[in-house]
Scaffold this motif. Structure first.
Motif, mmCIF file in Angstrom:
data_model
loop_
_atom_site.group_PDB
_atom_site.id
_atom_site.type_symbol
_atom_site.label_atom_id
_atom_site.label_comp_id
_atom_site.label_asym_id
_atom_site.label_seq_id
_atom_site.Cartn_x
_atom_site.Cartn_y
_atom_site.Cartn_z
ATOM 1 N N VAL A 183 0.837 -1.203 0.000
ATOM 2 C CA VAL A 183 0.000 0.000 0.000
ATOM 3 C C VAL A 183 0.870 1.250 0.000
ATOM 4 O O VAL A 183 0.633 2.194 -0.758
ATOM 5 N N GLY A 184 1.901 1.256 0.849
ATOM 6 C CA GLY A 184 2.816 2.400 0.900
ATOM 7 C C GLY A 184 3.557 2.593 -0.404
ATOM 8 O O GLY A 184 3.688 3.729 -0.901
ATOM 9 N N LEU A 185 4.049 1.499 -0.976
ATOM 10 C CA LEU A 185 4.780 1.573 -2.242
ATOM 11 C C LEU A 185 3.866 2.062 -3.365
ATOM 12 O O LEU A 185 4.262 2.891 -4.193
ATOM 13 N N THR A 186 2.639 1.563 -3.381
ATOM 14 C CA THR A 186 1.679 1.971 -4.405
ATOM 15 C C THR A 186 1.311 3.440 -4.254
ATOM 16 O O THR A 186 1.160 4.161 -5.253
ATOM 17 N N PHE A 187 1.177 3.900 -3.008
ATOM 18 C CA PHE A 187 0.830 5.306 -2.771
ATOM 19 C C PHE A 187 1.917 6.229 -3.304
ATOM 20 O O PHE A 187 1.629 7.199 -4.010
ATOM 21 N N VAL A 188 3.167 5.916 -2.971
ATOM 22 C CA VAL A 188 4.280 6.744 -3.434
ATOM 23 C C VAL A 188 4.358 6.717 -4.964
ATOM 24 O O VAL A 188 4.541 7.758 -5.616
ATOM 25 N N SER A 189 4.225 5.518 -5.531
ATOM 26 C CA SER A 189 4.273 5.395 -6.988
ATOM 27 C C SER A 189 3.137 6.174 -7.640
ATOM 28 O O SER A 189 3.332 6.831 -8.678
ATOM 29 N N SER A 190 1.965 6.117 -7.021
ATOM 30 C CA SER A 190 0.801 6.806 -7.587
ATOM 31 C C SER A 190 0.979 8.319 -7.569
ATOM 32 O O SER A 190 0.492 9.015 -8.466
ATOM 33 N N ILE A 191 1.662 8.831 -6.556
ATOM 34 C CA ILE A 191 1.943 10.269 -6.516
ATOM 35 C C ILE A 191 2.797 10.655 -7.726
ATOM 36 O O ILE A 191 2.552 11.678 -8.388
#
Length: 311
Positions: free
Chosen positions: A271-279
């Motif tokens: 979830v954290g990795l996806t959030f950063v990537s999504s930004i």
């Protein structure tokens, strides 16, 4: 000029006139009581024309008729201006009504998406059914479930696909930037995976790329594009529109947060990795308004994250 207040209603400003302009011309023409009041906001000199004084002049009736004819031009011009303002106000009200209706649909869509994500994650978390979340079939089935309400809301809101980033406009710049960011991002992902693996805290299971896997990357590119159509094209664009977020920063954070929660079944690290990537995805999308480059970056980082064991 303004309409005086009546009861609890505040006075309504109708128009502002300047040097050389007239007021009260309608009462001069038809003799009816004036419908508006006037107030001087600066020092001025006002000339008053009384119909009786004009009639008292030699050939007064003819002069008064000519004066009324001249004033009718002013009346027509102001009526046109009033009609234009009315039409603009009506169009603005219609736009607000459509936006409110669309926001209601978008709100229902968000609730549906959150419900779908919660149900899928709850099923997996409680192990009600036995699912291997690392299979291609699960990825496509989960995406297909999310696409159903997404395409429904796109249809009901009447959103052209070009407004969702499906366009050739800016595609070259988008792909160029996406390719450069893909190389940088892949190096970071593989380095992070190697570090976590060395510390024995890798959240997923690393995989070995085979020749058969390479042929499966093309479908994943399509998969990534469809994810970006939902995450950036629909979510980010809609948040930006309804929140009147001209720069898109807050909307990008909201869309990234929602998109990351759909990866909860992979664990909090994912979830954290996806959030950063999504930004990062959202920032690139906002620069070009094109899904090509961001979909390429998504596909490269997604493949790298899976094979590095980060998801």
């Amino acid at each position: 000029m303004f309409r005086p207040a009546t009861g609890a209603q505040a006075e309504y400003r109708v128009a502002e006139i300047g040097p050389g302009q007239t007021l009260g011309e309608m009462a001069m023409i038809d003799g009816a009581p004036r419908s508006l009041s006037a107030r001087a906001e600066t020092d001025c000199r006002l000339s008053v024309v009384d119909p009786d004084d004009v009639r008292a002049l030699p050939d007064g009736d003819r002069r008064l008729a000519e004066l009324k004819g001249s004033l009718s031009t002013t009346v027509v011009r102001r009526m046109r201006e009033s009609n234009d303002r009315y039409v603009q106000a009506l169009e603005s009200d219609l736009r607000r009504a459509r936006e409110q209706q669309q926001f209601g649909r978008f709100f229902i869509y968000i609730l549906a998406m959150m419900t779908i994500g919660t149900v899928v994650n709850d099923v997996i978390a409680r192990q009600i059914v036995e699912i291997d979340i690392y299979t291609v079939s699960f990825a496509w089935q989960y995406l297909a479930i999310l696409l159903v309400p997404s395409f429904a809301i796109i249809h009901h809101m009447g959103i052209p696909f070009r407004e969702l980033g499906v366009t050739t406009s800016g595609i070259r710049r988008s792909l160029t930037e996406g390719a450069v960011m893909s190389l940088i991002g892949l190096a970071l992902v593989l380095g992070l995976g190697a570090s976590l693996r060395a510390m024995d805290i890798l959240p997923g299971r690393p995989m070995t790329i085979t020749l058969a896997d390479l042929t499966g990357i093309i479908p994943y590119v399509v998969h990534s594009f469809l994810q970006e159509l939902v995450g950036r094209g629909l979510l980010l664009s809609s948040f930006r529109r309804f929140l009147n977020d001209s720069r898109g920063i807050f909307s990008n954070v909201l869309a990234a947060g929602g998109f990351a929660m759909f990866h909860l079944h992979f664990g909090f690290a994912a979830v954290g990795l996806t959030f950063v990537s999504s930004i990062v995805f959202g920032a690139i999308y906002l620069r070009h308004r094109n899904l090509a480059g961001v979909s390429l970056l998504h596909a490269v980082l997604g493949v790298g994250a899976f094979y590095a064991g980060l998801m």
